[in-house]
Design an enzyme around this catalytic site. Structure first.
Site, PDB file in Angstrom:
ATOM      1  N   GLU A 163      39.804  35.887  34.236  1.00  0.00           N
ATOM      2  CA  GLU A 163      38.380  35.632  33.985  1.00  0.00           C
ATOM      3  C   GLU A 163      38.068  34.914  32.667  1.00  0.00           C
ATOM      4  OE1 GLU A 163      36.235  39.329  34.067  1.00  0.00           O
ATOM      5  OE2 GLU A 163      36.686  39.705  36.153  1.00  0.00           O
ATOM      6  N   GLU A 362      39.963  41.314  41.998  1.00  0.00           N
ATOM      7  CA  GLU A 362      39.246  42.477  41.436  1.00  0.00           C
ATOM      8  C   GLU A 362      37.949  42.696  42.187  1.00  0.00           C
ATOM      9  OE1 GLU A 362      38.213  42.604  37.280  1.00  0.00           O
ATOM     10  OE2 GLU A 362      40.245  42.072  36.659  1.00  0.00           O
TER      11      GLU A 362
END
Ligand code: IFM
Length: 452
Positions: A163, A362
């Protein structure tokens, strides 16, 4: 819905990160990371806690991997700690041995290791020289990637970053995460000139490192699956007149670090102020940012509803909190439960020509869990969350989106960055003083699902 609906090759895993679970922060020759420094700085972590011990995974990895296997998972996503493996830009034999043991144990338990090379714990030594705002960090990262992908050759699944949106925006613009640089004054949501330029420098260098890291990993391990992960939110305007603000917000959150890797360049169309990133270009950078990843790791939790701000066009737009929109169902993080968002993002990603396959690397939720008198952790909200989101993944898959796996964030409760240990995301409850693990009802629900 049963596991069979996803087919025999679908990957089912859980995800974690080194700083959030390992502990052993000053053991075995590891050097200081920006998260060690940040968490030890008073006032930075809401609860005053640090990841010094965390879940003590460093010593308990064998029993934790065994439990993952018992719950029916066939993959485990974890990150290597750069300061543990390669302190001072040199291999650390003790750190290498530790990760070799984790990898061997994972294979022995039938849980395939999926390795993230960078989940936010930059060596502090590099931050002292400018961190990601300094182009030299790209070179240092390449050396680290080269070393890891030559050393841990048994690993077949690699992710370069976790991320970028989170670690660059929160670390270099909002100051909420390490290294705590604050480009945006608290009273406003538009950039100071210096802050904007630091943020853009960090962004460009991360995008370069993402692509070059991918090329190095592929050259060293041509048969391995090389990808990276990105945070995605389903961004929506609150009213029609908020469309441009929502597009700017979307440009920063969903496109700034992803589009260049996919060969689509930076999202200047939606947010012209980002064009100043070109200040940091060197000849060849337009093509150097393009990656040829085998897969995209998509991470999603919620959606963001945005309205325009009073000062345009430098600002991204203002987030409208779920509570202010009358949304009742939020998690402990205050995030709206919005399962359809994961479907919408998967559909959107499948529209990119360069996307070959997708793994949800995720997805999960934090709730206020506790061990009840019966010794169990009853977390019906997490069960409902997981079921609803997984159903939306199946919906996308059935419509032809090439999604081939799903990882729950997280295997066990852990250190939730500047929020400390308060938010509990795990399928397994961790009693931090004793390190006792208790499988929550949601963990048992996943187990039943995975054996269905
Ligand atoms: O805990 C984080 C993780 O490190 C990155 N993705 C989001 C999770 C929940 O906030």
């Amino acid at each position: 819905m049963t596991r069979q609906d996803f087919g025999p090759d679908f990957v089912w895993g859980t995800a974690t990160a080194a700083y959030q679970i390992e502990g052993a922060w000053d053991a075995d020759g590891k050097e200081e990371s920006i998260w060690d420094r940040f968490a030890h700085t008073p006032g930075k972590i809401l609860t005053g806690e640090t990841g010094d011990v965390a879940c003590d995974f460093y010593r308990r990895y064998a029993e934790d991997l065994e439990l993952m296997s018992e719950l029916g998972f066939n993959a485990t996503r974890f990150s290597l700690s750069w300061p543990r493996v390669f302190p001072g830009n040199k291999p650390n034999p003790a750190g290498v041995d530790y990760y070799k043991s984790v990898i061997d144990e994972a294979f022995a338990q039938g849980v395939e290791p999926w390795v993230t090379l960078y989940h936010w714990d930059l060596p502090q030594r590099l931050e002292d020289r400018g961190g990601w705002t300094h182009r030299d960090t790209v070179k240092r990262f390449e050396e680290y990637v080269d070393f890891c992908t030559r050393t841990f050759k048994d690993v077949r699944r690699w992710m370069i970053f976790n991320e970028p949106t989170s670690f660059v925006v929160l670390g270099y613009a909002l100051g909420l995460h390490a290294p705590g640089r604050n480009a945006i004054p608290r009273w406003s949501n538009f950039f100071s000139k210096k802050g904007l330029m630091d943020f853009l420098a960090a962004s460009h260098h991360v995008v370069l490192a993402q692509a070059s890291g991918g090329r190095i990993a592929k050259a060293n391990l041509p048969d391995a699956d090389i990808g990276s992960t990105w945070y995605f939110s389903d961004v929506q305007p609150m009213r029609p007149q908020d469309a441009a603000a929502a597009a700017r917000f979307d440009a920063v959150i969903n496109r700034l670090y992803f589009d260049p890797a996919m060969g689509k360049g930076y999202p200047f169309d939606a947010f012209p102020a980002l064009k100043r990133i070109e200040t940091f270009f060197k000849p060849g950078d337009e093509t150097a940012v393009v990656a040829n990843f085998d897969f995209v790791g998509m991470q999603n939790y919620s959606r963001d509803v945005v309205k325009r701000s009073w000062f345009q066009p430098l600002v991204w737009g203002t987030l409208v909190e779920p509570k202010k929109r009358g949304v009742q169902e939020t998690t402990e993080m205050g995030w709206e439960v919005y399962p359809e968002g994961i479907y919408r993002i998967l559909k959107r990603l499948s529209g990119y020509e360069a996307v070959k396959k997708i793994y949800v690397t995720e997805n999960g939720a934090a709730f206020a869990d506790k061990v009840e008198a019966d010794g169990r952790v009853h977390d019906p909200k997490r069960i409902a969350f997981l079921q609803a989101y997984i159903e939306q993944v199946l919906r996308a898959k059935n419509e032809g989106v090439p999604v081939e796996g799903y990882f729950v964030w997280s295997f066990m409760d852990n250190f939730e960055w500047h929020e400390g240990f308060r938010p509990r995301f795990g399928l397994v409850y961790v009693d931090y003083p004793t390190q006792k693990r208790t499988v929550k009802d949601s963990g048992l629900w996943m187990q039943k699902f995975l054996f269905s």
